[in-house]
Design an enzyme around this catalytic site. Structure first.
Site, PDB file in Angstrom:
ATOM      1  N   ASP A  94       6.723   4.017   3.864  1.00 51.77           N
ATOM      2  CA  ASP A  94       6.932   2.857   4.446  1.00 51.77           C
ATOM      3  C   ASP A  94       8.363   2.192   4.099  1.00 51.77           C
ATOM      4  OD1 ASP A  94       6.588   1.473   2.048  1.00 51.77           O
ATOM      5  OD2 ASP A  94       5.025   0.455   2.630  1.00 51.77           O
ATOM      6  N   SER A  95       8.947   1.174   4.729  1.00 52.72           N
ATOM      7  CA  SER A  95      10.424   0.587   4.653  1.00 52.72           C
ATOM      8  C   SER A  95      10.208  -0.447   3.328  1.00 52.72           C
ATOM      9  CB  SER A  95      10.887  -0.017   5.635  1.00 52.72           C
ATOM     10  OG  SER A  95      10.017  -1.188   5.853  1.00 52.72           O
ATOM     11  N   GLY A  96       8.808  -0.830   3.092  1.00 51.76           N
ATOM     12  CA  GLY A  96       8.844  -2.058   2.060  1.00 51.76           C
ATOM     13  C   GLY A  96       8.766  -3.304   2.686  1.00 51.76           C
ATOM     14  N   GLY A  97       9.280  -3.426   3.995  1.00 46.99           N
ATOM     15  CA  GLY A  97       9.386  -4.628   4.795  1.00 46.99           C
ATOM     16  C   GLY A  97       7.878  -5.279   4.538  1.00 46.99           C
ATOM     17  N   PHE A  98       6.838  -4.804   4.851  1.00 48.91           N
ATOM     18  CA  PHE A  98       5.612  -5.481   4.748  1.00 48.91           C
ATOM     19  C   PHE A  98       5.303  -6.085   3.303  1.00 48.91           C
ATOM     20  CE2 PHE A  98       1.283  -5.434   3.851  1.00 48.91           C
ATOM     21  CZ  PHE A  98       0.588  -6.289   4.846  1.00 48.91           C
ATOM     22  N   ASP A 148      11.747  -3.625   8.701  1.00 49.36           N
ATOM     23  CA  ASP A 148      11.418  -4.641   9.937  1.00 49.36           C
ATOM     24  C   ASP A 148      11.217  -5.703   9.142  1.00 49.36           C
ATOM     25  OD1 ASP A 148       9.212  -3.526   8.705  1.00 49.36           O
ATOM     26  OD2 ASP A 148       7.922  -3.576  10.239  1.00 49.36           O
ATOM     27  N   GLN A 190       7.083  -4.454  16.740  1.00 47.49           N
ATOM     28  CA  GLN A 190       6.442  -5.934  16.198  1.00 47.49           C
ATOM     29  C   GLN A 190       5.948  -6.868  17.532  1.00 47.49           C
ATOM     30  OE1 GLN A 190       5.355  -7.097  13.351  1.00 47.49           O
ATOM     31  NE2 GLN A 190       6.503  -5.594  11.894  1.00 47.49           N
ATOM     32  N   GLY A 217       2.439  -5.343  12.167  1.00 46.78           N
ATOM     33  CA  GLY A 217       2.093  -6.536  12.505  1.00 46.78           C
ATOM     34  C   GLY A 217       0.718  -6.598  13.107  1.00 46.78           C
ATOM     35  N   ASP A 267      -2.633   4.668   8.228  1.00 49.43           N
ATOM     36  CA  ASP A 267      -2.663   4.770   6.760  1.00 49.43           C
ATOM     37  C   ASP A 267      -3.553   3.300   6.494  1.00 49.43           C
ATOM     38  OD1 ASP A 267      -0.350   2.692   7.219  1.00 49.43           O
ATOM     39  OD2 ASP A 267      -0.811   2.372   5.307  1.00 49.43           O
ATOM     40  N   CYS A 305     -23.441  13.504   3.979  1.00 51.81           N
ATOM     41  CA  CYS A 305     -22.004  13.875   3.592  1.00 51.81           C
ATOM     42  C   CYS A 305     -21.848  14.714   2.778  1.00 51.81           C
ATOM     43  CB  CYS A 305     -21.150  12.691   3.090  1.00 51.81           C
ATOM     44  SG  CYS A 305     -19.751  12.911   2.327  1.00 51.81           S
ATOM     45  N   CYS A 307     -19.248  15.981   0.757  1.00 52.46           N
ATOM     46  CA  CYS A 307     -18.061  15.653  -0.484  1.00 52.46           C
ATOM     47  C   CYS A 307     -18.766  16.118  -1.655  1.00 52.46           C
ATOM     48  CB  CYS A 307     -17.508  14.454  -0.376  1.00 52.46           C
ATOM     49  SG  CYS A 307     -18.247  13.023  -1.237  1.00 52.46           S
ATOM     50  N   CYS A 310     -21.032  13.354  -3.086  1.00 50.76           N
ATOM     51  CA  CYS A 310     -22.576  13.493  -2.533  1.00 50.76           C
ATOM     52  C   CYS A 310     -23.073  14.561  -2.714  1.00 50.76           C
ATOM     53  CB  CYS A 310     -22.193  13.209  -0.955  1.00 50.76           C
ATOM     54  SG  CYS A 310     -21.835  11.321  -0.534  1.00 50.76           S
ATOM     55  N   HIS A 336     -15.107  10.281  -2.315  1.00 51.95           N
ATOM     56  CA  HIS A 336     -16.120  10.144  -1.118  1.00 51.95           C
ATOM     57  C   HIS A 336     -15.420   9.287   0.099  1.00 51.95           C
ATOM     58  CE1 HIS A 336     -19.438   9.355   1.403  1.00 51.95           C
ATOM     59  NE2 HIS A 336     -19.176   8.095   1.206  1.00 51.95           N
TER      60      HIS A 336
END
Lengths: 373, 373
Positions: A94-98, A148, A190, A217, A267, A305, A307, A310, A336
């Site tokens: 990610d850009s780091g904006g968030f 952004d 956005q 956003g 994500d 499940c 995994c 489990c 899990h």
């Protein structure tokens, strides 16, 4: 800038869901895909062979955190993020904006860029779109996101309109300086919950003909129904031949709904963060392993499940680990929860390819697991 | 009580070192052996498949901690410790005596037993040797240790003499009530640094003809040379056809020296605890990964090591993880430190079998790694 190949493989019959293959320098990514989050260049508690075994195709890492520590030059000199963190499949940064807008207590924002303070030591940093591109090109992920401006929720329409305009202008500047081969630059839509602003954002970014588009956003506190309502026309307006990435969303039900709207990538820290708090996704809905009811429950965490957590451990053991604050509790629940979302998206891909995503969604909505959104 | 088979395979020529095979209901254990410590039924940060892959043959779990949480009845009802923690190789439980005497701030000690308070909630508990055996038989490890009295260092000779007498009497009582098949009961030699008391302890326990003997009360703060000096005649006095287990010792050099005196088994939290503090064993001596000197060091942790941490990650990445307090830092250093001791004991076994343990030790002592004792 090299355009990623994006090959659409199938369309569902009743919904806008599609399956596709995103070609990266580190192998193909089958979409729809969930990307586990490795904030500081590590998915908390997981070795990279464990992530590969779980079927993770692409990881997300955070530019803001890696910029502050160990520094993007260190990662660059290590040979890039793939070498640094020992992951030979795809990576997105990610850009780091968030993070700048959500973590920083004081920041100075102008059209030129944003000044922020480090959460580690308070030092001041100034990021222009150009500087942010330098950092992300140093990190060397397969996909970089534009810098952004991410407004909070709720926010005045005027503020959101400014963020849309500024983010679009920053996208132009990011594209102008982005030169790293084998790294694709995605734009970010956005516009908050304002339909006209969202569509304006899509239109302005669309002109740049970028290899993919993030939808930012959302999942910042707005009501679930409002988000879905607002997301549908945005997804529909984005170019059909480019991947659409709904940023920060990882609730199972929301993810499946967004897939039905034509979203390809997701994500979220939800599976890993809730695991460290002792909480598990399950076919019967969310489970809190701290609960005393599991103290003598020797059945598997989720009987449906497959995994490793489990199939090899009981609820009583997991509760013991969580109660005792043992690392292995976080590790097993992370395994899990990641398996749960990776398996869910794999099954979504299968049903889309079979043209039965509508009935897959109907079955999900009728199950107790669907309360998780 | 089923006696464990203990088959001596080879003797070194110049030292008292020997290799042997200890047969348990959960497979053979090749000695000399280092046992990773899983205090609460988990080796911190490790999955059991990872431990198996590292070559761990037998794990230690703590009766005191498991008694308090989740309770020995829960472990029993889960099918025993092996099932509970998903480990199908051998397990040894200590008696909890050491924890009672080192962790408890208030305890009442009589010949009958010991009253102590829980470190979790302050509740009072009374352990007789008989009650301790009930708890350990519920846990169901392959090897159980007698309840003993572990005096601190330094301690008056009178106190140590009382501990020797009481521990011997408790061994008799433990043996009298121990009935679990496929679980062997080991006695514990006490006596501090007093030669006559150590030999008295050996003599009294030897009369019980137990399947193995722990050597307790070392590594509690006494000078290293004093410990070795005192250990030699104790190891020599113990029955040659029974395993000798030096409790709580895991420094590489001390372990190798004790192997030369004929000791067969070791356990220690050192490799796992120091890993969580960012410290690694290495062929060049102990390394602190917090050090700034590693910030741009892209070489492997220990170039002479073949473990997953050394073959897949750089010092710079490990330092980044440790500095960022990331779980993966603890995990990778734990993998490395356990590999280091497991590999060291494997090489010790090879050189004993070849009759060259003396030169193996000489090479070790000449290396910078030997500073670690």
């Amino acid at each position: 800038m090299t355009l990623l190949g994006f090959e659409i493989l199938s369309h569902d019959t009743a919904t806008s869901a599609r399956t596709a293959r995103l070609h990266t320098a580190h192998g193909p990514v089958e979409t729809p895909v969930f990307m586990p989050v490795g904030t500081r260049g590590t998915v908390k508690g997981m070795t990279t062979p464990q992530l590969a075994e779980l079927g993770a195709q692409v990881l997300l890492a955070n530019t803001y955190h890696l910029f502050l520590r160990p520094g993007s030059e260190v990662v660059r000199d290590a040979g890039g993020l793939h070498t640094f963190m020992n992951w030979d499949r795809a990576i997105l940064t990610d850009s780091g904006g968030f993070q700048i807008f959500s973590l920083a207590d004081t920041l100075k924002l102008t059209d030129d860029g944003v000044e922020f303070r480090s959460i580690l030591d308070g030092t001041r940093h100034f990021w222009t779109p150009e500087e942010n591109m330098r950092v992300q090109q140093d990190l060397g992920a397969d996909i970089a996101m534009q810098l952004d401006q991410c407004p909070p929720y709720p926010a005045d329409k005027e503020l959101v309109a400014t963020a849309v305009r500024r983010s679009a202008e920053w996208a132009v500047r990011c594209k102008a300086v982005h030169t790293r081969p084998n790294q694709a630059l995605f734009g970010i839509v956005q516009g908050g919950i304002f339909q006209d602003l969202r569509l304006e954002s899509v239109a302005r970014l669309g002109e740049l003909d970028l290899p993919g588009y993030g939808i930012g956003g959302y999942s910042v506190g707005e009501p679930h129904e409002l988000m879905l309502e607002s997301l549908a026309p945005v997804a529909a307006a984005l170019p059909t031949d480019r991947p659409r990435y709904l940023m920060g969303v990882g609730n199972p039900t929301t993810m499946l709904q967004a897939i039905g709207l034509g979203v390809d990538m997701f994500d979220c820290v939800l599976p890993t963060r809730t695991a460290r708090m002792g909480t598990a996704f399950s076919s019967a809905g969310r489970m809190n392993l701290r609960n005393a009811q599991y103290a003598r429950d020797f059945s598997p965490l989720d009987p449906e499940c497959s995994c490793p957590a489990c199939s090899q451990y009981s609820r009583a053991y997991l509760r013991h680990l969580v109660s005792s604050k043992e690392m292995l509790g976080s590790i097993l629940l992370t395994i899990h929860n990641l398996h749960f979302l990776l398996d869910l998206t794999a099954r979504a891909r299968e049903s889309i390819a079979a043209g039965t995503y509508g009935s897959f969604m109907a079955a999900w909505q009728a199950s107790p697991a669907s309360d998780d959104y």
